[in-house]
Design a protein around this motif. Structure first.
Motif, PDB file in Angstrom:
ATOM      1  N   THR A 165       0.847  -1.188   0.000  1.00 30.32           N
ATOM      2  CA  THR A 165       0.000   0.000   0.000  1.00 30.32           C
ATOM      3  C   THR A 165       0.885   1.241   0.000  1.00 30.32           C
ATOM      4  O   THR A 165       2.125   1.144   0.049  1.00 30.32           O
ATOM      5  CB  THR A 165      -0.924   0.016   1.225  1.00 30.32           C
ATOM      6  N   ARG A 166       0.257   2.409  -0.039  1.00 27.31           N
ATOM      7  CA  ARG A 166       1.046   3.636  -0.025  1.00 27.31           C
ATOM      8  C   ARG A 166       1.806   3.812   1.289  1.00 27.31           C
ATOM      9  O   ARG A 166       2.851   4.450   1.326  1.00 27.31           O
ATOM     10  CB  ARG A 166       0.124   4.831  -0.268  1.00 27.31           C
ATOM     11  N   LYS A 167       1.301   3.224   2.359  1.00 27.39           N
ATOM     12  CA  LYS A 167       1.997   3.316   3.646  1.00 27.39           C
ATOM     13  C   LYS A 167       3.373   2.674   3.548  1.00 27.39           C
ATOM     14  O   LYS A 167       4.383   3.271   3.958  1.00 27.39           O
ATOM     15  CB  LYS A 167       1.164   2.630   4.728  1.00 27.39           C
ATOM     16  N   GLU A 168       3.430   1.449   3.039  1.00 26.23           N
ATOM     17  CA  GLU A 168       4.718   0.776   2.895  1.00 26.23           C
ATOM     18  C   GLU A 168       5.578   1.454   1.834  1.00 26.23           C
ATOM     19  O   GLU A 168       6.807   1.497   1.967  1.00 26.23           O
ATOM     20  CB  GLU A 168       4.519  -0.697   2.504  1.00 26.23           C
ATOM     21  N   LEU A 169       4.932   2.007   0.803  1.00 25.98           N
ATOM     22  CA  LEU A 169       5.700   2.654  -0.258  1.00 25.98           C
ATOM     23  C   LEU A 169       6.422   3.887   0.250  1.00 25.98           C
ATOM     24  O   LEU A 169       7.608   4.095  -0.043  1.00 25.98           O
ATOM     25  CB  LEU A 169       4.761   3.019  -1.415  1.00 25.98           C
ATOM     26  N   PHE A 170       5.724   4.722   1.039  1.00 28.39           N
ATOM     27  CA  PHE A 170       6.320   5.967   1.511  1.00 28.39           C
ATOM     28  C   PHE A 170       7.224   5.761   2.728  1.00 28.39           C
ATOM     29  O   PHE A 170       8.205   6.482   2.896  1.00 28.39           O
ATOM     30  CB  PHE A 170       5.224   6.972   1.851  1.00 28.39           C
ATOM     31  N   SER A 171       6.904   4.785   3.558  1.00 22.84           N
ATOM     32  CA  SER A 171       7.715   4.548   4.751  1.00 22.84           C
ATOM     33  C   SER A 171       8.934   3.691   4.473  1.00 22.84           C
ATOM     34  O   SER A 171       9.896   3.692   5.249  1.00 22.84           O
ATOM     35  CB  SER A 171       6.864   3.894   5.842  1.00 22.84           C
ATOM     36  N   GLY A 172       8.896   2.933   3.389  1.00 19.25           N
ATOM     37  CA  GLY A 172      10.011   2.072   3.076  1.00 19.25           C
ATOM     38  C   GLY A 172      10.027   0.765   3.837  1.00 19.25           C
ATOM     39  O   GLY A 172      10.997   0.007   3.742  1.00 19.25           O
ATOM     40  N   THR A 173       8.968   0.475   4.592  1.00 27.44           N
ATOM     41  CA  THR A 173       8.893  -0.769   5.350  1.00 27.44           C
ATOM     42  C   THR A 173       8.475  -1.920   4.439  1.00 27.44           C
ATOM     43  O   THR A 173       7.852  -1.712   3.387  1.00 27.44           O
ATOM     44  CB  THR A 173       7.893  -0.644   6.502  1.00 27.44           C
ATOM     45  N   ALA A 174       8.812  -3.122   4.848  1.00 28.37           N
ATOM     46  CA  ALA A 174       8.468  -4.296   4.051  1.00 28.37           C
ATOM     47  C   ALA A 174       6.966  -4.548   4.120  1.00 28.37           C
ATOM     48  O   ALA A 174       6.377  -4.559   5.204  1.00 28.37           O
ATOM     49  CB  ALA A 174       9.226  -5.519   4.562  1.00 28.37           C
ATOM     50  N   PRO A 175       6.302  -4.743   2.985  1.00 19.19           N
ATOM     51  CA  PRO A 175       4.853  -5.001   2.993  1.00 19.19           C
ATOM     52  C   PRO A 175       4.561  -6.387   3.553  1.00 19.19           C
ATOM     53  O   PRO A 175       5.394  -7.294   3.458  1.00 19.19           O
ATOM     54  CB  PRO A 175       4.468  -4.905   1.523  1.00 19.19           C
ATOM     55  N   PRO A 176       3.398  -6.575   4.153  1.00 15.35           N
ATOM     56  CA  PRO A 176       3.052  -7.896   4.692  1.00 15.35           C
ATOM     57  C   PRO A 176       2.873  -8.923   3.578  1.00 15.35           C
ATOM     58  O   PRO A 176       2.492  -8.595   2.456  1.00 15.35           O
ATOM     59  CB  PRO A 176       1.734  -7.633   5.431  1.00 15.35           C
ATOM     60  N   ALA A 208      -3.221   4.112 -10.432  1.00 13.03           N
ATOM     61  CA  ALA A 208      -4.373   5.000 -10.272  1.00 13.03           C
ATOM     62  C   ALA A 208      -5.141   4.679  -9.005  1.00 13.03           C
ATOM     63  O   ALA A 208      -5.526   5.580  -8.256  1.00 13.03           O
ATOM     64  CB  ALA A 208      -5.297   4.906 -11.492  1.00 13.03           C
ATOM     65  N   VAL A 209      -5.367   3.392  -8.764  1.00 16.48           N
ATOM     66  CA  VAL A 209      -6.091   2.968  -7.566  1.00 16.48           C
ATOM     67  C   VAL A 209      -5.138   2.712  -6.400  1.00 16.48           C
ATOM     68  O   VAL A 209      -5.572   2.592  -5.258  1.00 16.48           O
ATOM     69  CB  VAL A 209      -6.929   1.708  -7.886  1.00 16.48           C
ATOM     70  N   ASN A 210      -3.818   2.611  -6.718  1.00 19.56           N
ATOM     71  CA  ASN A 210      -2.782   2.375  -5.705  1.00 19.56           C
ATOM     72  C   ASN A 210      -2.906   1.011  -5.038  1.00 19.56           C
ATOM     73  O   ASN A 210      -2.489   0.837  -3.894  1.00 19.56           O
ATOM     74  CB  ASN A 210      -2.801   3.475  -4.624  1.00 19.56           C
ATOM     75  N   ARG A 211      -3.453   0.032  -5.766  1.00 15.80           N
ATOM     76  CA  ARG A 211      -3.414  -1.357  -5.307  1.00 15.80           C
ATOM     77  C   ARG A 211      -2.255  -2.030  -6.050  1.00 15.80           C
ATOM     78  O   ARG A 211      -2.448  -2.751  -7.023  1.00 15.80           O
ATOM     79  CB  ARG A 211      -4.747  -2.052  -5.573  1.00 15.80           C
ATOM     80  N   TYR A 212      -1.065  -1.771  -5.545  1.00 18.24           N
ATOM     81  CA  TYR A 212       0.145  -2.168  -6.266  1.00 18.24           C
ATOM     82  C   TYR A 212       0.253  -3.689  -6.411  1.00 18.24           C
ATOM     83  O   TYR A 212       0.621  -4.183  -7.470  1.00 18.24           O
ATOM     84  CB  TYR A 212       1.380  -1.617  -5.551  1.00 18.24           C
ATOM     85  N   SER A 213      -0.047  -4.404  -5.349  1.00 21.61           N
ATOM     86  CA  SER A 213       0.073  -5.862  -5.406  1.00 21.61           C
ATOM     87  C   SER A 213      -0.976  -6.475  -6.324  1.00 21.61           C
ATOM     88  O   SER A 213      -0.706  -7.452  -7.030  1.00 21.61           O
ATOM     89  CB  SER A 213      -0.043  -6.456  -3.995  1.00 21.61           C
ATOM     90  N   THR A 214      -2.176  -5.907  -6.329  1.00 14.70           N
ATOM     91  CA  THR A 214      -3.205  -6.401  -7.251  1.00 14.70           C
ATOM     92  C   THR A 214      -2.791  -6.167  -8.695  1.00 14.70           C
ATOM     93  O   THR A 214      -2.943  -7.051  -9.550  1.00 14.70           O
ATOM     94  CB  THR A 214      -4.543  -5.713  -6.972  1.00 14.70           C
ATOM     95  N   GLY A 215      -2.247  -4.992  -8.979  1.00 13.50           N
ATOM     96  CA  GLY A 215      -1.750  -4.720 -10.320  1.00 13.50           C
ATOM     97  C   GLY A 215      -0.621  -5.652 -10.711  1.00 13.50           C
ATOM     98  O   GLY A 215      -0.542  -6.110 -11.856  1.00 13.50           O
TER      99      GLY A 215
END
Length: 304
Positions: A46-57, A268-275
């Motif tokens: 999500t945008r949280k992990e993208l901007f914070s640089g933390t590993a996504p779940p 556009a929707v910022n669902r990076y993993s779905t894309g």
């Protein structure tokens, strides 16, 4: 005798050494993005992990369950397959017709046609999309004006993209127009390898022109036709630029193909993993086409 295999061993390794730099470049340029996309498809970015640089779940197969259980995804897959089939059929059919016509013309006409085809082939997609947007413009489009001159036809201020079927017809025209030169030039090159004596002998034996084409001409160009069809299917299945440019960077859902759908979901929707999951499914489908292409290549190589 025993020293001969050892002496030839370096020669056997030479082809692999020659292609090693290209393979290494492909691994660096394409390998890392592909691995990153595959990893992202199994995560929940999500945008949280993208901007914070933390590993996504880690999401496992959750993204794939989401898209495969979505009816709209299968609508896009069917639309992409239909669009690809229409584009490939028109491209190869028109390309074969142009190649046959070039074969019947004089050398200077053939050279002029080849020059025009090369110029079309060299035109950037952005320029081609801009030209077609002007041709089919609702207010100042040349197509609307020309068709309105016909008796009983009034297409003044007609928007071709209101109806998705008409819109895709325009987009198909852009795709076919850009791919036609490759098909026509390739098939014409194959036609030039047919000895004229074969067709003349068939005509003398009483064969009709259609029979000559069916039993003499087309079998000779069939390998090139099959290869071109397979490549066109792979290219058209991943069409993105033409739709994106023709719709001004804001394609409606009715114009989504797999490439557009993946991009919209990601950026556009910022669902990076779905894309990424949609893109991975697209890659798998394209790999199936690539396997078909390789099988056809190997089969034709064996017959030769």
């Amino acid at each position: 005798m025993s020293a001969d295999p050892a002496g030839r061993r370096p020669r056997h390794l030479l082809p692999y050494l020659l292609i090693a730099p290209s393979l290494l470049a492909l691994l660096v340029v394409l390998g890392y993005p592909l691995v990153d996309m595959v990893t992202l498809a199994f995560q929940d970015m999500t945008r949280k992990e993208l901007f914070s640089g933390t590993a996504p779940p880690w999401a496992g197969l959750g993204q794939f369950r989401t898209i495969l259980g979505d009816g709209f995804f299968w609508t896009v897959v069917a639309r992409t397959a239909l669009f690809t089939g229409v584009c490939v059929t028109l491209t190869m059919g028109c390309g074969l017709l142009v190649a046959l016509l070039m074969r019947r013309t004089s050398p200077w006409v053939r050279a002029a046609v080849a020059g025009v085809l090369v110029a079309v082939w060299a035109m950037p997609v952005m320029v081609a999309a801009a030209v077609f947007r002007w041709l089919f413009d609702a207010d100042y489009g040349l197509v609307n004006w020309l068709l309105s001159t016909l008796p009983g036809v009034d297409l003044a201020r007609h928007n071709w993209f209101t109806d998705p079927w008409e819109g895709f017809a325009v987009i198909t025209a852009v795709v076919v127009w850009g791919a036609l030169p490759f098909a026509a030039i390739s098939l014409h090159a194959a036609l030039t390898q047919i000895p004229p004596e074969l067709e003349e002998a068939a005509l003398i034996d009483g064969a009709r022109p259609s029979q000559v084409f069916r039993y003499v001409t087309f079998p000779a160009v069939k390998p090139v036709f099959v290869m071109g069809t397979t490549l066109m299917a792979i290219w058209d299945f991943g069409v993105f630029n033409q739709i994106w440019l023709m719709r001004g960077g804001q394609p409606e859902r009715e114009y989504y193909l797999l490439g557009v759908y993946s991009f919209i979901e990601s950026f556009a929707v910022n669902r990076y993993s779905t894309g990424a999951a949609i893109a991975l499914v697209t890659v798998v489908l394209l790999l199936a086409g690539a396997v078909l292409y390789l099988r056809q290549t190997l089969r034709l190589g064996e017959t030769e």
